[in-house]
Design an enzyme around this catalytic site. Sequence first.
Site, PDB file in Angstrom:
ATOM      1  N   CYS A  33       0.830  -1.204   0.000  1.00 43.73           N
ATOM      2  CA  CYS A  33       0.000   0.000   0.000  1.00 43.73           C
ATOM      3  C   CYS A  33       0.866   1.257   0.000  1.00 43.73           C
ATOM      4  O   CYS A  33       1.705   1.441   0.888  1.00 43.73           O
ATOM      5  CB  CYS A  33      -0.907  -0.027   1.232  1.00 43.73           C
ATOM      6  SG  CYS A  33      -1.717   1.537   1.621  1.00 43.73           S
ATOM      7  N   CYS A  36       0.433   3.324   3.136  1.00 45.69           N
ATOM      8  CA  CYS A  36       1.092   2.662   4.272  1.00 45.69           C
ATOM      9  C   CYS A  36       2.592   2.901   4.232  1.00 45.69           C
ATOM     10  O   CYS A  36       3.209   3.234   5.250  1.00 45.69           O
ATOM     11  CB  CYS A  36       0.808   1.160   4.266  1.00 45.69           C
ATOM     12  SG  CYS A  36      -0.944   0.741   4.332  1.00 45.69           S
TER      13      CYS A  36
END
Length: 111
Positions: A33, A36
């Site tokens: 991600c 992230c």
Amino acid sequence: MSADIPYAEVAPTRDEIDAMTGPVVVDFGTNWCGFCRAAQPLIGQAFDGYAGVRHIKVEDGQGRRLGRSFSVKLWPTLVFMRDGKEVSRLVRPGSVDEIARQLATIDAPGV
């Protein structure tokens, strides 16, 4: 620095999380991600002053029960807990200060 550790594919159970004592942050996300990955340096810097806070990184996604039990919708989601109870959460944190303020709600800064 715990932010350098990848999200774990094997997660603790909700009962295990709820039974933890002291300050805990459950960090939901994935290793691929972009949000992230961008947040990891911020999370790492914020944790520098909070060595007593347990940081649990859990890979989230379809079919992942722990994330569903916390109603996680976006990544990363940081759930700040004290003695098995959720105190606050941040979704897609954007600054070190924002994360550190939430850490201070569950633990006094120190070594």
